[in-house]
Write a protein that holds these residues in place. Structure first.
Motif, PDB file in Angstrom:
ATOM      1  N   VAL A   1     -13.117 -19.580  55.751  1.00  0.00           N
ATOM      2  CA  VAL A   1     -11.959 -19.991  54.556  1.00  0.00           C
ATOM      3  C   VAL A   1     -12.602 -19.628  53.336  1.00  0.00           C
ATOM      4  CG1 VAL A   1     -10.755 -21.564  56.090  1.00  0.00           C
ATOM      5  CG2 VAL A   1     -12.860 -22.234  54.768  1.00  0.00           C
ATOM      6  N   ASN A   2     -11.822 -19.357  52.304  1.00  0.00           N
ATOM      7  CA  ASN A   2     -12.387 -19.619  50.817  1.00  0.00           C
ATOM      8  C   ASN A   2     -11.962 -20.745  50.038  1.00  0.00           C
ATOM      9  OD1 ASN A   2     -11.492 -18.345  48.042  1.00  0.00           O
ATOM     10  ND2 ASN A   2     -13.397 -17.516  48.539  1.00  0.00           N
ATOM     11  N   MET A   3     -12.836 -21.388  49.457  1.00  0.00           N
ATOM     12  CA  MET A   3     -12.509 -22.425  48.750  1.00  0.00           C
ATOM     13  C   MET A   3     -12.635 -22.171  47.393  1.00  0.00           C
ATOM     14  SD  MET A   3     -14.245 -25.353  51.337  1.00  0.00           S
ATOM     15  CE  MET A   3     -15.215 -24.117  51.736  1.00  0.00           C
ATOM     16  N   PRO A   4     -11.821 -22.093  46.317  1.00  0.00           N
ATOM     17  CA  PRO A   4     -11.795 -21.748  45.134  1.00  0.00           C
ATOM     18  C   PRO A   4     -12.300 -22.815  44.108  1.00  0.00           C
ATOM     19  CG  PRO A   4      -9.727 -22.209  45.377  1.00  0.00           C
ATOM     20  CD  PRO A   4     -10.291 -22.408  46.783  1.00  0.00           C
ATOM     21  N   ASP A   5     -12.573 -24.073  44.508  1.00  0.00           N
ATOM     22  CA  ASP A   5     -13.030 -25.061  43.604  1.00  0.00           C
ATOM     23  C   ASP A   5     -14.381 -25.721  44.312  1.00  0.00           C
ATOM     24  OD1 ASP A   5     -13.251 -26.364  41.157  1.00  0.00           O
ATOM     25  OD2 ASP A   5     -11.980 -28.067  41.875  1.00  0.00           O
ATOM     26  N   TRP A   6     -15.042 -24.851  44.907  1.00  0.00           N
ATOM     27  CA  TRP A   6     -16.148 -25.512  45.629  1.00  0.00           C
ATOM     28  C   TRP A   6     -17.206 -25.928  44.822  1.00  0.00           C
ATOM     29  CZ3 TRP A   6     -17.690 -27.156  50.364  1.00  0.00           C
ATOM     30  CH2 TRP A   6     -18.919 -27.039  50.707  1.00  0.00           C
ATOM     31  N   LEU A   7     -17.852 -27.102  45.078  1.00  0.00           N
ATOM     32  CA  LEU A   7     -19.010 -27.690  44.372  1.00  0.00           C
ATOM     33  C   LEU A   7     -20.327 -27.550  44.916  1.00  0.00           C
ATOM     34  CD1 LEU A   7     -20.257 -29.297  41.880  1.00  0.00           C
ATOM     35  CD2 LEU A   7     -19.371 -31.361  43.117  1.00  0.00           C
ATOM     36  N   GLN A   8     -21.115 -26.938  44.550  1.00  0.00           N
ATOM     37  CA  GLN A   8     -22.435 -26.530  44.868  1.00  0.00           C
ATOM     38  C   GLN A   8     -23.589 -26.982  44.200  1.00  0.00           C
ATOM     39  OE1 GLN A   8     -22.795 -23.404  47.697  1.00  0.00           O
ATOM     40  NE2 GLN A   8     -24.867 -22.894  47.153  1.00  0.00           N
ATOM     41  N   ILE A   9     -24.653 -27.758  44.853  1.00  0.00           N
ATOM     42  CA  ILE A   9     -25.885 -28.219  44.129  1.00  0.00           C
ATOM     43  C   ILE A   9     -27.010 -27.807  45.158  1.00  0.00           C
ATOM     44  CG2 ILE A   9     -27.061 -30.076  43.117  1.00  0.00           C
ATOM     45  CD1 ILE A   9     -24.287 -31.505  43.097  1.00  0.00           C
ATOM     46  N   ASP A  10     -27.759 -26.962  44.611  1.00  0.00           N
ATOM     47  CA  ASP A  10     -29.127 -26.596  45.356  1.00  0.00           C
ATOM     48  C   ASP A  10     -30.275 -26.922  44.435  1.00  0.00           C
ATOM     49  OD1 ASP A  10     -28.318 -25.628  47.908  1.00  0.00           O
ATOM     50  OD2 ASP A  10     -26.983 -24.271  46.741  1.00  0.00           O
ATOM     51  N   ARG A  11     -31.121 -28.011  44.819  1.00  0.00           N
ATOM     52  CA  ARG A  11     -32.349 -28.212  43.916  1.00  0.00           C
ATOM     53  C   ARG A  11     -33.624 -28.289  44.796  1.00  0.00           C
ATOM     54  NH1 ARG A  11     -31.974 -30.743  39.004  1.00  0.00           N
ATOM     55  NH2 ARG A  11     -30.418 -29.871  37.549  1.00  0.00           N
ATOM     56  N   ASP A  12     -34.541 -27.937  44.211  1.00  0.00           N
ATOM     57  CA  ASP A  12     -35.881 -28.003  44.853  1.00  0.00           C
ATOM     58  C   ASP A  12     -36.836 -28.666  43.706  1.00  0.00           C
ATOM     59  OD1 ASP A  12     -38.299 -28.191  46.278  1.00  0.00           O
ATOM     60  OD2 ASP A  12     -38.392 -26.179  46.649  1.00  0.00           O
TER      61      ASP A  12
END
Length: 419
Positions: A261-272
């Protein structure tokens, strides 16, 4: 004269017999296929419901999620069960509705399965939840930080996924030589998805509660609006099924929800990275305008987590199944393998034995994997009459028979009305 009369009567008899045979042949051609090898149309409802854990028992799961209050002794038992490898648990809630069309077959087929592929229109709704926590995180979850304030807690390998989506599709079945194949294509609407995890990470809270220190890597992902039936994305999914029988041996292979599925308003956070959160100094609330308050919250969000929104493709939690049956006269032995593409799902293997009466079948066996460890399966199949057919089963009878010892169960139920 007498001889001629006999010959005449014999000829007339042969002529009438030929006409009768011809009429019978014509009559046979006109017989509807439904009285021979026709798969009748049917309407079917099926559901899968339940939850399980390798560490917590059924009683503990029910108390934790539905109990009014968990006392200290119950918390101690839960903590003891998860003190080794931590806690993992999961749940499934699935509904399927199917209208299958009749389809003429060129030869008879003796099918022991209720889910014989057929052309059909189907709709479905899926909900999956999967959670894994380290022992330290379970302790924080149960007790808060009162016993561990000032000490770094290992919260590595935390993983949580929650899926909720629906679909509508069409299934087409055909033969490749003598091999039946069924292909289903569906349009998927994503309602909500949460995908959170940590790598190597630790959390420390100050004894006086003045600050919280985090060190390590984390991932945060979330679809748009989180209301129950909001639509936050679209996709496609493929179903594939086939099975064949050779003498006493029968094989079945299937794959469901293969897609994305494609989600146009996806919130993503990747931190190290590490950060210390010391709270917010709001000052005088009566002097704080709405705009300045929103700016303060936005800056806090950027500083602590730093998220961004963009379109995102995500693979669905597809399901793979392989079934084998060896048939005796009235009994059968089976071996099944099932995999669901979820973080904490262990490939599930089951072996067992079943018995058939005229309209009733029962099977039972042992299994390992899924959201459980060792489990005891039970399945029932009852052809009530010409029109009604019912199936049901439990993935872990231990979870009901011994709720204080074994960790939950997942039940399935299917009801079919054949026209």
């Amino acid at each position: 004269m007498k001889k001629s009369l006999i010959l005449l009567l014999l000829g007339l008899g042969l002529s009438l017999q030929a006409q009768t045979d011809s009429s019978q042949k014509d009559l046979n051609i006109q017989i509807p296929a439904r009285f021979k090898y026709l798969q009748r149309p049917y309407l079917e409802m099926s559901t899968v419901q339940g939850g399980a854990s390798m560490q917590w028992s059924t009683a503990q799961l029910l108390e934790f999620f539905y109990g009014d209050f968990v006392d200290d002794s119950e918390k101690a038992e839960m903590m003891s069960a998860a003190s080794g490898d931590g806690l993992s648990l999961g749940s499934i809630q699935s509904w399927d509705f199917r209208l299958a069309f009749e389809r003429e077959k060129t030869e008879a087929y003796k099918a022991p399965y209720l889910d014989r592929p057929q052309n059909a229109i189907f709709i479905y709704n899926r909900s999956y939840n999967s959670l894994a926590m380290s022992p330290d995180l379970v302790r924080l979850f149960l007790y808060g930080n009162r016993a561990t304030a000032g000490e770094a807690q290992d919260i590595s390998d935390f993983n949580y996924q929650s899926w909720f989506y629906s679909g509508i599709g069409y299934q087409y079945s055909f033969l490749i030589d003598t091999l039946p194949v069924s292909v289903g294509l569906s349009l998927v609407s994503m309602h909500t998805l949460d995908d959170h995890s940590t790598g190597q990470a630790s959390l420390t809270t100050a004894p006086d509660g003045s600050n919280i220190d985090f060190a390590g890597a984390y991932h945060f992902g979330q679809s748009g609006a989180t209301t129950a039936y909001s639509i936050n994305g679209w996709g496609l999914a493929l179903n594939l099924e086939t099975h064949e029988r050779f003498g006493n041996h029968e094989f079945s292979l299937a794959a469901y929800d293969l897609g994305a599925v494609n989600m146009p308003d996806w919130l993503q956070i990747d931190r190290d990275s590490s950060f210390s959160f010391e709270g917010i100094n709001l000052g005088n609330l009566f002097d704080l305008s709405e705009g300045s308050f929103n700016n303060l919250i936005d800056s806090l969000s950027d500083g602590v987590v730093g998220g961004s929104r963009a379109a995102k493709w995500k693979m669905l939690p597809f399901r793979l199944q392989f079934n084998y049956r060896y048939h005796f006269k009235k009994q059968f032995a089976y071996a099944d393998l099932e995999y669901i593409h979820l973080p904490n799902w262990i490939p599930r293997t089951a072996v067992g034995y079943g018995y058939r009466w005229k309209k009733f079948k029962v099977n039972t066996g042992l299994a390992y994997g899924g959201f459980n460890g060792l489990s005891w399966d039970l399945g029932l199949d009852w052809k009530i009459n010409r029109h009604w057919h019912m199936q049901g089963g439990l993935s872990n009878l231990f979870g009901l028979a011994l709720p204080s010892w074994s960790g939950g169960t997942i039940g399935n139920y299917r009801l079919r009305y054949t026209f």
